[in-house]
Scaffold this motif. Structure first.
Motif, PDB file in Angstrom:
ATOM      1  N   PRO B  31      63.653  14.834  73.089  1.00  0.00           N
ATOM      2  CA  PRO B  31      62.973  16.107  73.354  1.00  0.00           C
ATOM      3  C   PRO B  31      63.275  17.153  72.298  1.00  0.00           C
ATOM      4  CG  PRO B  31      64.956  15.976  74.664  1.00  0.00           C
ATOM      5  CD  PRO B  31      64.831  14.655  73.934  1.00  0.00           C
ATOM      6  N   TYR B  32      62.434  18.163  72.277  1.00  0.00           N
ATOM      7  CA  TYR B  32      62.699  19.362  71.502  1.00  0.00           C
ATOM      8  C   TYR B  32      63.267  20.405  72.467  1.00  0.00           C
ATOM      9  CZ  TYR B  32      59.626  16.941  68.267  1.00  0.00           C
ATOM     10  OH  TYR B  32      59.054  16.001  67.461  1.00  0.00           O
ATOM     11  N   LEU B  33      64.242  21.164  72.012  1.00  0.00           N
ATOM     12  CA  LEU B  33      65.020  22.026  72.897  1.00  0.00           C
ATOM     13  C   LEU B  33      64.913  23.477  72.475  1.00  0.00           C
ATOM     14  CD1 LEU B  33      67.914  19.521  72.784  1.00  0.00           C
ATOM     15  CD2 LEU B  33      66.714  20.093  74.881  1.00  0.00           C
ATOM     16  N   PHE B  34      64.859  24.356  73.433  1.00  0.00           N
ATOM     17  CA  PHE B  34      64.632  25.774  73.183  1.00  0.00           C
ATOM     18  C   PHE B  34      65.547  26.614  74.073  1.00  0.00           C
ATOM     19  CE2 PHE B  34      60.531  25.235  70.956  1.00  0.00           C
ATOM     20  CZ  PHE B  34      60.196  23.952  71.341  1.00  0.00           C
ATOM     21  N   TRP B  35      65.859  27.809  73.574  1.00  0.00           N
ATOM     22  CA  TRP B  35      66.509  28.839  74.383  1.00  0.00           C
ATOM     23  C   TRP B  35      65.670  30.103  74.332  1.00  0.00           C
ATOM     24  CZ3 TRP B  35      70.190  28.951  77.961  1.00  0.00           C
ATOM     25  CH2 TRP B  35      71.126  27.905  78.010  1.00  0.00           C
ATOM     26  N   TYR B  36      65.521  30.712  75.522  1.00  0.00           N
ATOM     27  CA  TYR B  36      64.819  31.977  75.663  1.00  0.00           C
ATOM     28  C   TYR B  36      65.718  32.960  76.407  1.00  0.00           C
ATOM     29  CZ  TYR B  36      60.272  30.013  74.333  1.00  0.00           C
ATOM     30  OH  TYR B  36      59.228  29.436  73.652  1.00  0.00           O
ATOM     31  N   VAL B  37      65.470  34.253  76.180  1.00  0.00           N
ATOM     32  CA  VAL B  37      66.181  35.309  76.901  1.00  0.00           C
ATOM     33  C   VAL B  37      65.157  36.203  77.591  1.00  0.00           C
ATOM     34  CG1 VAL B  37      66.287  36.804  74.837  1.00  0.00           C
ATOM     35  CG2 VAL B  37      67.879  37.176  76.719  1.00  0.00           C
ATOM     36  N   GLN B  38      65.520  36.665  78.777  1.00  0.00           N
ATOM     37  CA  GLN B  38      64.637  37.567  79.523  1.00  0.00           C
ATOM     38  C   GLN B  38      65.419  38.803  79.939  1.00  0.00           C
ATOM     39  OE1 GLN B  38      63.067  36.154  83.303  1.00  0.00           O
ATOM     40  NE2 GLN B  38      61.178  37.299  83.005  1.00  0.00           N
ATOM     41  N   TYR B  39      64.973  39.957  79.464  1.00  0.00           N
ATOM     42  CA  TYR B  39      65.549  41.229  79.896  1.00  0.00           C
ATOM     43  C   TYR B  39      64.795  41.717  81.122  1.00  0.00           C
ATOM     44  CZ  TYR B  39      67.933  40.947  75.454  1.00  0.00           C
ATOM     45  OH  TYR B  39      68.706  40.510  74.407  1.00  0.00           O
ATOM     46  N   PRO B  40      65.387  42.605  81.913  1.00  0.00           N
ATOM     47  CA  PRO B  40      64.753  43.053  83.152  1.00  0.00           C
ATOM     48  C   PRO B  40      63.325  43.538  82.940  1.00  0.00           C
ATOM     49  CG  PRO B  40      67.003  43.822  83.064  1.00  0.00           C
ATOM     50  CD  PRO B  40      66.719  43.197  81.722  1.00  0.00           C
ATOM     51  N   ASN B  41      62.444  43.080  83.804  1.00  0.00           N
ATOM     52  CA  ASN B  41      61.031  43.482  83.795  1.00  0.00           C
ATOM     53  C   ASN B  41      60.338  43.188  82.473  1.00  0.00           C
ATOM     54  OD1 ASN B  41      61.184  44.551  86.468  1.00  0.00           O
ATOM     55  ND2 ASN B  41      62.259  46.316  85.612  1.00  0.00           N
ATOM     56  N   ARG B  42      60.773  42.141  81.801  1.00  0.00           N
ATOM     57  CA  ARG B  42      60.155  41.744  80.545  1.00  0.00           C
ATOM     58  C   ARG B  42      59.803  40.268  80.572  1.00  0.00           C
ATOM     59  NH1 ARG B  42      61.477  45.425  76.492  1.00  0.00           N
ATOM     60  NH2 ARG B  42      59.904  44.332  75.266  1.00  0.00           N
ATOM     61  N   GLN B  45      61.752  35.998  75.620  1.00  0.00           N
ATOM     62  CA  GLN B  45      61.795  36.094  74.161  1.00  0.00           C
ATOM     63  C   GLN B  45      62.472  34.850  73.595  1.00  0.00           C
ATOM     64  OE1 GLN B  45      63.465  39.755  72.616  1.00  0.00           O
ATOM     65  NE2 GLN B  45      62.770  40.883  74.411  1.00  0.00           N
ATOM     66  N   PHE B  46      61.870  34.273  72.583  1.00  0.00           N
ATOM     67  CA  PHE B  46      62.403  33.081  71.947  1.00  0.00           C
ATOM     68  C   PHE B  46      63.678  33.406  71.171  1.00  0.00           C
ATOM     69  CE2 PHE B  46      62.519  29.191  69.688  1.00  0.00           C
ATOM     70  CZ  PHE B  46      62.695  29.477  68.338  1.00  0.00           C
ATOM     71  N   LEU B  47      64.708  32.569  71.353  1.00  0.00           N
ATOM     72  CA  LEU B  47      65.973  32.754  70.630  1.00  0.00           C
ATOM     73  C   LEU B  47      66.147  31.726  69.517  1.00  0.00           C
ATOM     74  CD1 LEU B  47      68.718  33.468  73.325  1.00  0.00           C
ATOM     75  CD2 LEU B  47      67.888  35.023  71.556  1.00  0.00           C
ATOM     76  N   LEU B  48      65.997  30.456  69.865  1.00  0.00           N
ATOM     77  CA  LEU B  48      66.209  29.404  68.882  1.00  0.00           C
ATOM     78  C   LEU B  48      65.679  28.077  69.422  1.00  0.00           C
ATOM     79  CD1 LEU B  48      68.769  27.778  70.236  1.00  0.00           C
ATOM     80  CD2 LEU B  48      70.098  29.583  69.173  1.00  0.00           C
ATOM     81  N   LYS B  58      71.091  27.946  64.415  1.00  0.00           N
ATOM     82  CA  LYS B  58      71.305  29.384  64.471  1.00  0.00           C
ATOM     83  C   LYS B  58      69.997  30.085  64.816  1.00  0.00           C
ATOM     84  CE  LYS B  58      75.209  29.432  61.283  1.00  0.00           C
ATOM     85  NZ  LYS B  58      76.182  29.623  62.388  1.00  0.00           N
ATOM     86  N   GLY B  59      70.120  31.166  65.612  1.00  0.00           N
ATOM     87  CA  GLY B  59      68.927  31.858  66.051  1.00  0.00           C
ATOM     88  C   GLY B  59      69.062  33.362  65.948  1.00  0.00           C
ATOM     89  N   SER B  60      68.277  34.025  66.783  1.00  0.00           N
ATOM     90  CA  SER B  60      68.224  35.486  66.758  1.00  0.00           C
ATOM     91  C   SER B  60      69.471  36.094  67.382  1.00  0.00           C
ATOM     92  CB  SER B  60      66.990  35.970  67.518  1.00  0.00           C
ATOM     93  OG  SER B  60      65.808  35.376  67.026  1.00  0.00           O
ATOM     94  N   TYR B  61      69.756  37.345  66.984  1.00  0.00           N
ATOM     95  CA  TYR B  61      70.804  38.176  67.586  1.00  0.00           C
ATOM     96  C   TYR B  61      72.191  37.546  67.531  1.00  0.00           C
ATOM     97  CZ  TYR B  61      66.416  39.882  69.573  1.00  0.00           C
ATOM     98  OH  TYR B  61      65.127  40.314  69.733  1.00  0.00           O
ATOM     99  N   LYS B  78      77.778  32.261  71.380  1.00  0.00           N
ATOM    100  CA  LYS B  78      77.849  33.428  70.512  1.00  0.00           C
ATOM    101  C   LYS B  78      79.317  33.751  70.310  1.00  0.00           C
ATOM    102  CE  LYS B  78      75.947  38.027  69.726  1.00  0.00           C
ATOM    103  NZ  LYS B  78      75.120  39.139  70.253  1.00  0.00           N
ATOM    104  N   PRO B  79      79.745  33.967  69.082  1.00  0.00           N
ATOM    105  CA  PRO B  79      81.178  34.161  68.804  1.00  0.00           C
ATOM    106  C   PRO B  79      81.745  35.426  69.425  1.00  0.00           C
ATOM    107  CG  PRO B  79      79.980  33.577  66.807  1.00  0.00           C
ATOM    108  CD  PRO B  79      78.949  33.877  67.849  1.00  0.00           C
ATOM    109  N   SER B  80      80.931  36.481  69.525  1.00  0.00           N
ATOM    110  CA  SER B  80      81.431  37.759  70.020  1.00  0.00           C
ATOM    111  C   SER B  80      80.332  38.432  70.836  1.00  0.00           C
ATOM    112  CB  SER B  80      81.848  38.645  68.836  1.00  0.00           C
ATOM    113  OG  SER B  80      82.317  39.901  69.286  1.00  0.00           O
ATOM    114  N   ALA B  81      80.535  38.494  72.140  1.00  0.00           N
ATOM    115  CA  ALA B  81      79.496  39.007  73.030  1.00  0.00           C
ATOM    116  C   ALA B  81      79.388  40.527  72.964  1.00  0.00           C
ATOM    117  CB  ALA B  81      79.800  38.572  74.463  1.00  0.00           C
ATOM    118  N   LEU B  82      78.164  41.006  73.166  1.00  0.00           N
ATOM    119  CA  LEU B  82      77.887  42.435  73.259  1.00  0.00           C
ATOM    120  C   LEU B  82      77.385  42.761  74.663  1.00  0.00           C
ATOM    121  CD1 LEU B  82      75.866  42.890  69.941  1.00  0.00           C
ATOM    122  CD2 LEU B  82      78.266  43.493  70.313  1.00  0.00           C
TER     123      LEU B  82
END
Lengths: 113, 115
Positions: B31-42, B45-48, B58-61, B78-82
Motif C-alpha cells: 500500500p501507499y501510506l499517508f498522514w493527515y492532520v485535522q484542526y478543529p472545525n477544519r 490537511q496532508f502531512l506526508l 519527511k513532511g510538513s511542519y 516529531k523530535p520536538s512537539a509544539l
C-alpha cells in the motif's frame, strides 16, 4: 490551503427537508470523494467519482446521492433529511494515480433537528 | 478486509518532547501510506506520504514518519512537539490495485501537547 471549497460550512435544518451540500475544486482533479465523519471522528467513504458522469457508492451505505456534471463540481443531495444524517461531511479530490494525495475541503457540519 | 489501526485514541506530550503517533495497517499488496492532520472545525490537511524508497519520510511542519514493512507500521514522529501541534491525526492507506483510488482511514488519534 488546497483549492477545494464546501458550502455551507454549517447547516441546521428540519426533518424532511431536501438539502444539497456543495463541493467545488479548481485544481482540475478528475477524482472526487465524499466522506462522512461521525462524532467519534472516524471517516467513512460514502461516494466517489472517477470523472464527469461517473459516480459510485462508497463503503458506507448512505441515503444521499451525488452527481458529477462538471469536472469541478460534485454536489451531495439528501432528498429528505433525518436526524440520523447529522454528521460532518468532507469532500476531497485528487489526480488520477495511486501515489497522489487527496485534498480536502473544510467540511460541512450538518445538523438535522 | 483492508484496515488501518491507530491504537491510541489520545497521545499526551509536553512541549519540547518528542512525539509518536502510532499506525499499523492490514492490507493486501504494497500500500501507499499517508498522514493527515485535522484542526478543529477544519478539513484534513496532508502531512506526508510513503510511496517507495527511504523508509523515513519527511513532511510538513517538521513531521516525519517511519515505514516498517515487517511490522506493517507507519508511525508519525516529531523530535520536538509544539502546543500548536495539538490536533487530530489520521493515518490512511491506498491500495494500488483498488481502482477507486480511495483512502482507507484509521480512527484518528488526538494529540494534546501541554505547555
Amino acid at each position: 490551503e488546497a483549492d477545494i471549497y464546501q458550502t455551507p460550512r454549517y447547516l441546521v435544518i428540519g426533518t424532511g427537508k431536501k438539502i444539497t451540500l456543495e463541493c467545488s475544486q479548481t485544481m482540475g482533479h478528475d477524482k472526487m470523494y465524499w466522506y462522512q465523519q461521525d462524532p467519534g471522528m472516524e471517516l467513512h467513504l460514502i461516494h466517489y467519482s472517477y470523472g464527469v458522469n461517473s459516480t459510485e457508492k462508497g463503503d458506507l451505505s448512505s441515503e444521499s446521492t451525488v452527481s458529477r456534471i462538471r469536472t469541478e463540481h460534485f454536489p451531495l443531495t439528501l432528498e429528505s433529511a433525518r436526524p440520523s444524517h447529522t454528521s460532518q461531511y468532507l469532500c476531497a479530490s485528487s489526480w488520477t494515480g495511486t501515489t497522489t494525495e487527496a485534498f480536502f475541503g473544510q467540511g460541512t457540519r450538518l445538523t438535522v433537528v | 478486509a483492508q484496515s488501518v489501526a491507530q491504537p491510541e485514541d489520545q497521545v499526551n506530550v509536553a512541549e519540547g518532547n518528542p512525539l509518536t503517533v502510532k499506525c499499523t495497517y492490514s492490507v493486501s499488496g504494497n500500500p501507499y501510506l499517508f498522514w493527515y492532520v485535522q484542526y478543529p472545525n477544519r478539513g484534513l490537511q496532508f502531512l506526508l506520504k510513503y510511496i517507495t524508497g527511504d523508509n523515513l519520510v519527511k513532511g510538513s511542519y517538521g513531521f516525519e514518519a517511519e515505514f516498517n514493512k515487517s511490522q506493517t507500521s507507519f508511525h508519525l514522529k516529531k523530535p520536538s512537539a509544539l502546543v500548536s501541534d495539538s490536533a487530530l491525526y489520521f493515518c490512511a492507506v491506498r491500495v494500488p490495485e483498488d481502482s477507486s483510488y480511495k483512502l482507507i482511514f484509521g480512527s484518528g488519534t488526538r494529540l494534546l501537547v501541554r505547555p
